[in-house]
Write a protein that holds these residues in place. Structure first.
Motif, PDB file in Angstrom:
ATOM      1  N   GLN A 157       0.923  -1.020   0.093  1.00 20.26           N
ATOM      2  CA  GLN A 157      -0.004  -0.001   0.138  1.00 20.26           C
ATOM      3  C   GLN A 157       0.891   1.307  -0.083  1.00 20.26           C
ATOM      4  OE1 GLN A 157      -3.475   0.578  -0.073  1.00 20.26           O
ATOM      5  NE2 GLN A 157      -3.401  -1.492  -0.803  1.00 20.26           N
ATOM      6  N   GLY A 158       2.097   1.129   0.394  1.00 22.22           N
ATOM      7  CA  GLY A 158       2.998   2.200   0.584  1.00 22.22           C
ATOM      8  C   GLY A 158       3.728   2.515  -0.876  1.00 22.22           C
ATOM      9  N   SER A 159       3.708   1.672  -1.881  1.00 18.00           N
ATOM     10  CA  SER A 159       4.263   1.937  -2.983  1.00 18.00           C
ATOM     11  C   SER A 159       3.545   1.386  -4.368  1.00 18.00           C
ATOM     12  CB  SER A 159       5.528   0.881  -2.940  1.00 18.00           C
ATOM     13  OG  SER A 159       6.437   1.031  -4.389  1.00 18.00           O
ATOM     14  N   ILE A 160       3.038   2.424  -5.023  1.00 17.16           N
ATOM     15  CA  ILE A 160       2.179   2.027  -6.356  1.00 17.16           C
ATOM     16  C   ILE A 160       3.259   1.192  -7.252  1.00 17.16           C
ATOM     17  CG2 ILE A 160       1.058   2.958  -8.170  1.00 17.16           C
ATOM     18  CD1 ILE A 160      -0.499   3.313  -5.487  1.00 17.16           C
ATOM     19  N   LYS A 161       4.475   1.521  -7.480  1.00 20.42           N
ATOM     20  CA  LYS A 161       5.274   0.968  -8.114  1.00 20.42           C
ATOM     21  C   LYS A 161       5.768  -0.454  -7.830  1.00 20.42           C
ATOM     22  CE  LYS A 161       9.965   1.291 -10.338  1.00 20.42           C
ATOM     23  NZ  LYS A 161      11.169   2.178 -10.048  1.00 20.42           N
ATOM     24  N   LEU A 162       5.786  -0.686  -6.564  1.00 23.82           N
ATOM     25  CA  LEU A 162       5.702  -2.329  -6.086  1.00 23.82           C
ATOM     26  C   LEU A 162       4.576  -3.001  -6.321  1.00 23.82           C
ATOM     27  CD1 LEU A 162       7.485  -4.531  -4.852  1.00 23.82           C
ATOM     28  CD2 LEU A 162       6.711  -3.400  -2.557  1.00 23.82           C
ATOM     29  N   GLN A 163       3.308  -2.418  -6.152  1.00 18.69           N
ATOM     30  CA  GLN A 163       2.012  -2.785  -6.478  1.00 18.69           C
ATOM     31  C   GLN A 163       1.707  -3.332  -7.913  1.00 18.69           C
ATOM     32  OE1 GLN A 163      -1.848  -1.219  -5.073  1.00 18.69           O
ATOM     33  NE2 GLN A 163      -0.688  -0.190  -3.597  1.00 18.69           N
ATOM     34  N   ILE A 164       2.406  -2.545  -8.854  1.00 20.14           N
ATOM     35  CA  ILE A 164       2.270  -2.796 -10.235  1.00 20.14           C
ATOM     36  C   ILE A 164       2.979  -3.877 -10.546  1.00 20.14           C
ATOM     37  CG2 ILE A 164       2.696  -1.720 -12.326  1.00 20.14           C
ATOM     38  CD1 ILE A 164       1.995   0.942 -11.462  1.00 20.14           C
ATOM     39  N   LYS A 165       4.525  -4.041 -10.031  1.00 15.56           N
ATOM     40  CA  LYS A 165       5.366  -5.233 -10.412  1.00 15.56           C
ATOM     41  C   LYS A 165       4.606  -6.399  -9.841  1.00 15.56           C
ATOM     42  CE  LYS A 165       9.520  -2.383 -10.220  1.00 15.56           C
ATOM     43  NZ  LYS A 165      10.810  -2.185  -9.567  1.00 15.56           N
ATOM     44  N   SER A 166       4.046  -6.378  -8.748  1.00 11.64           N
ATOM     45  CA  SER A 166       3.350  -7.506  -8.019  1.00 11.64           C
ATOM     46  C   SER A 166       2.233  -8.019  -8.888  1.00 11.64           C
ATOM     47  CB  SER A 166       2.945  -7.425  -6.543  1.00 11.64           C
ATOM     48  OG  SER A 166       3.951  -6.804  -5.797  1.00 11.64           O
ATOM     49  N   TYR A 167       1.405  -7.094  -9.389  1.00 12.80           N
ATOM     50  CA  TYR A 167       0.161  -7.300 -10.205  1.00 12.80           C
ATOM     51  C   TYR A 167       0.662  -7.926 -11.454  1.00 12.80           C
ATOM     52  CZ  TYR A 167      -2.883  -4.099  -7.630  1.00 12.80           C
ATOM     53  OH  TYR A 167      -3.638  -3.457  -6.523  1.00 12.80           O
ATOM     54  N   ILE A 168       1.915  -7.648 -12.080  1.00 14.78           N
ATOM     55  CA  ILE A 168       2.173  -8.373 -13.091  1.00 14.78           C
ATOM     56  C   ILE A 168       2.792  -9.730 -12.807  1.00 14.78           C
ATOM     57  CG2 ILE A 168       3.997  -8.224 -14.938  1.00 14.78           C
ATOM     58  CD1 ILE A 168       3.948  -5.233 -14.672  1.00 14.78           C
ATOM     59  N   ALA A 169       3.496  -9.874 -11.683  1.00 20.78           N
ATOM     60  CA  ALA A 169       3.878 -11.201 -11.178  1.00 20.78           C
ATOM     61  C   ALA A 169       2.705 -12.223 -11.044  1.00 20.78           C
ATOM     62  CB  ALA A 169       4.708 -11.016 -10.038  1.00 20.78           C
ATOM     63  N   VAL A 170       1.473 -11.719 -10.442  1.00 18.69           N
ATOM     64  CA  VAL A 170       0.528 -12.360 -10.108  1.00 18.69           C
ATOM     65  C   VAL A 170      -0.195 -13.175 -11.475  1.00 18.69           C
ATOM     66  CG1 VAL A 170      -1.882 -12.547  -9.432  1.00 18.69           C
ATOM     67  CG2 VAL A 170      -0.153 -11.481  -7.831  1.00 18.69           C
ATOM     68  N   LEU A 171      -0.304 -12.092 -12.427  1.00 18.95           N
ATOM     69  CA  LEU A 171      -0.741 -12.529 -14.027  1.00 18.95           C
ATOM     70  C   LEU A 171       0.066 -13.441 -14.544  1.00 18.95           C
ATOM     71  CD1 LEU A 171      -1.915  -8.859 -14.831  1.00 18.95           C
ATOM     72  CD2 LEU A 171      -3.387 -10.898 -14.363  1.00 18.95           C
ATOM     73  N   LEU A 172       1.578 -13.295 -14.404  1.00 21.20           N
ATOM     74  CA  LEU A 172       2.514 -14.158 -15.191  1.00 21.20           C
ATOM     75  C   LEU A 172       2.245 -15.683 -14.409  1.00 21.20           C
ATOM     76  CD1 LEU A 172       5.722 -11.636 -15.623  1.00 21.20           C
ATOM     77  CD2 LEU A 172       4.189 -12.767 -17.287  1.00 21.20           C
ATOM     78  N   GLY A 173       2.253 -15.502 -13.107  1.00 16.80           N
ATOM     79  CA  GLY A 173       2.266 -16.975 -12.425  1.00 16.80           C
ATOM     80  C   GLY A 173       0.810 -17.646 -12.783  1.00 16.80           C
ATOM     81  N   ALA A 174      -0.082 -17.030 -12.770  1.00 19.18           N
ATOM     82  CA  ALA A 174      -1.608 -17.326 -13.223  1.00 19.18           C
ATOM     83  C   ALA A 174      -1.749 -17.843 -14.524  1.00 19.18           C
ATOM     84  CB  ALA A 174      -2.699 -16.435 -12.869  1.00 19.18           C
ATOM     85  N   GLY A 175      -0.939 -16.947 -15.364  1.00 17.29           N
ATOM     86  CA  GLY A 175      -1.065 -17.123 -16.873  1.00 17.29           C
ATOM     87  C   GLY A 175      -0.389 -18.513 -17.158  1.00 17.29           C
ATOM     88  N   GLY A 176       0.961 -18.462 -16.556  1.00 15.60           N
ATOM     89  CA  GLY A 176       1.578 -19.845 -16.890  1.00 15.60           C
ATOM     90  C   GLY A 176       1.096 -20.959 -16.499  1.00 15.60           C
ATOM     91  N   MET A 177       0.424 -21.037 -15.208  1.00 17.10           N
ATOM     92  CA  MET A 177      -0.096 -22.341 -14.683  1.00 17.10           C
ATOM     93  C   MET A 177      -1.486 -22.497 -15.477  1.00 17.10           C
ATOM     94  SD  MET A 177       0.048 -24.809 -12.719  1.00 17.10           S
ATOM     95  CE  MET A 177       1.361 -24.380 -11.812  1.00 17.10           C
ATOM     96  N   SER A 178      -2.046 -21.608 -16.057  1.00 15.84           N
ATOM     97  CA  SER A 178      -3.355 -21.804 -16.804  1.00 15.84           C
ATOM     98  C   SER A 178      -2.719 -22.437 -17.981  1.00 15.84           C
ATOM     99  CB  SER A 178      -3.917 -20.356 -17.106  1.00 15.84           C
ATOM    100  OG  SER A 178      -4.428 -19.770 -15.697  1.00 15.84           O
ATOM    101  N   LEU A 179      -1.782 -21.933 -18.545  1.00 17.36           N
ATOM    102  CA  LEU A 179      -1.180 -22.491 -20.017  1.00 17.36           C
ATOM    103  C   LEU A 179      -0.830 -23.983 -19.589  1.00 17.36           C
ATOM    104  CD1 LEU A 179      -0.356 -21.805 -22.943  1.00 17.36           C
ATOM    105  CD2 LEU A 179       1.777 -21.528 -21.907  1.00 17.36           C
ATOM    106  N   MET A 180      -0.506 -24.399 -18.634  1.00 24.69           N
ATOM    107  CA  MET A 180      -0.321 -25.974 -18.241  1.00 24.69           C
ATOM    108  C   MET A 180      -1.343 -26.563 -18.343  1.00 24.69           C
ATOM    109  SD  MET A 180       3.179 -26.389 -17.801  1.00 24.69           S
ATOM    110  CE  MET A 180       3.474 -25.176 -19.164  1.00 24.69           C
ATOM    111  N   ALA A 181      -2.562 -26.005 -18.216  1.00 25.65           N
ATOM    112  CA  ALA A 181      -3.840 -26.779 -18.126  1.00 25.65           C
ATOM    113  C   ALA A 181      -3.994 -27.572 -19.460  1.00 25.65           C
ATOM    114  CB  ALA A 181      -5.130 -25.902 -17.744  1.00 25.65           C
ATOM    115  N   LYS A 182      -3.268 -27.051 -20.407  1.00 24.99           N
ATOM    116  CA  LYS A 182      -3.410 -27.838 -21.692  1.00 24.99           C
ATOM    117  C   LYS A 182      -2.851 -29.273 -21.641  1.00 24.99           C
ATOM    118  CE  LYS A 182      -2.263 -27.452 -26.647  1.00 24.99           C
ATOM    119  NZ  LYS A 182      -1.461 -26.403 -27.645  1.00 24.99           N
TER     120      LYS A 182
END
Length: 355
Positions: A328-353
């Motif tokens: 909450q104290g860093s918008i920049k860190l939030q954005i990086k973490s959002y990207i990390a969540v999407l990459l992790g979720a996206g990579g694992m979703s791709l594995m569902a194939k």
């Protein structure tokens, strides 16, 4: 406290398994697994041995990586890089629940091998997942409350050798500046102690959910003789176990357990999927993936595991971190973490194939 919490969760899963055995009497036996040209028991055996070894190594690397790198300043829990990596791993755990476990449960409990009534008349997967999430919330809340009251008048030690964190509220007394300073200092220590307790509860509940899920997927792989699907599953499960282990390892690290407890939790996580594969090998002659008994048992366990994993990922991992003071104290860190969540979720979703 942790043993009672473990017992509660395992009792829930045992009840579900018992329920599945009872209701199986109302469905007819389904045919054996179809031979599509890929079914070969002799060729599948060496692939399963390879799977046991590679998944074990991947699991060990994943869960131990956060623990062995704690001495590296850049990867300590207080640094931003640790938060980003944990967000990535949390996205993987979330996708595991939504993209792997939940769809498998839907497929199993809506199979044509099950009687139309009741299995095709009611969405059992969604219902069991919902109940599982609610039960996880109850256990999470009550365990935290019980643990907090248990240590309320004492000191919560990090177990790993760090400074003890007091969990007692400073009593009102004295006056003026000394009272304010004492109250402020005591309140700060109380918040730190409560946070440490939350980390411990989260680590234990998350490990239990992952262990149940890991045994189920290992059992399915070990019992299968389809060489075409096993090859893809090995690579997918190695990726899955490594990064899921990183998420669990980060939680174990934040819980600040003693070395023995850290090693025990890492050990049980690492061996559960290989154990499931070995169990599937032992039961391969009697276990049929599309038999009503197997479909109901594994389907209900998958639904339960999905509810637990989704709750833990959203509430105890992602929401707790993103609503915490650091992000909450860093918008920049939030954005990086959002990207990390999407990459992790996206990579694992791709594995569902493949898995």
């Amino acid at each position: 406290m942790t043993s009672s919490k473990s017992s509660i969760l395992f009792i829930v899963f045992i009840i579900l398994s018992h329920f599945s055995v009872q209701v199986v009497s109302v469905v007819k036996e389904c045919g054996a697994e179809e031979d599509d040209g890929c079914t070969d028991k002799k060729k599948a055996l060496p692939l399963k041995i390879i799977a046991i070894v590679t998944i074990l190594i991947s699991s060990i690397i994943g869960v131990c990586l956060p623990l062995v790198t704690q001495s590296i300043p850049a990867l300590s829990p207080e640094r931003s890089l640790f938060v980003i990596v944990k967000a990535f791993a949390s996205g993987i755990i979330l996708a595991t629940g939504f993209m792997h476990v939940l769809p498998d449960s839907f497929d199993m409990l809506s199979s044509d091998c099950l009687k139309d009534n009741p299995w095709h008349k009611f969405p059992f997967t969604g219902f069991v997942a919902m109940i599982s999430a609610i039960i996880t919330l109850i256990i999470d809340s009550m365990a935290t409350s019980f643990y907090s009251k248990k240590h309320n008048s004492g000191v919560v030690k990090p177990e790993s050798g760090g400074e003890p964190v007091e969990l007692a509220v400073v009593e009102a007394g004295g006056g003026g500046h000394s009272h304010f300073h004492g109250h402020h200092h005591g309140a700060k220590l109380e918040v730190q102690g409560a946070q440490l307790l939350r980390y411990r509860v989260i680590a234990m509940v998350l490990e239990l959910g992952i262990i149940v899920h890991s045994i189920v997927i290992g059992l399915s792989l070990g019992a299968s003789n389809n060489t075409c699907s096993i090859k893809g599953l090995i690579a997918a499960l190695c990726f899955h176990q490594m990064f899921e282990g990183m998420g669990l390892g980060g939680c174990i690290l934040q819980a600040e357990y003693k070395f023995i407890k850290k090693a025990a939790m890492a050990f049980f996580f690492s061996v559960t999927t290989p154990f499931g594969i070995a169990l599937g090998l032992a039961l391969a002659s009697t276990y049929q993936e599309n038999s009503p008994r197997s479909l109901i048992t594994v389907g209900l366990l998958n639904a339960s595991s999905a509810g637990l994993l989704i709750y833990m990922a959203l509430v105890d991992l992602l929401a707790a971190d993103f609503m915490g003071p650091k992000l909450q104290g860093s918008i920049k860190l939030q954005i990086k973490s959002y990207i990390a969540v999407l990459l992790g979720a996206g990579g694992m979703s791709l594995m569902a194939k493949w898995a």
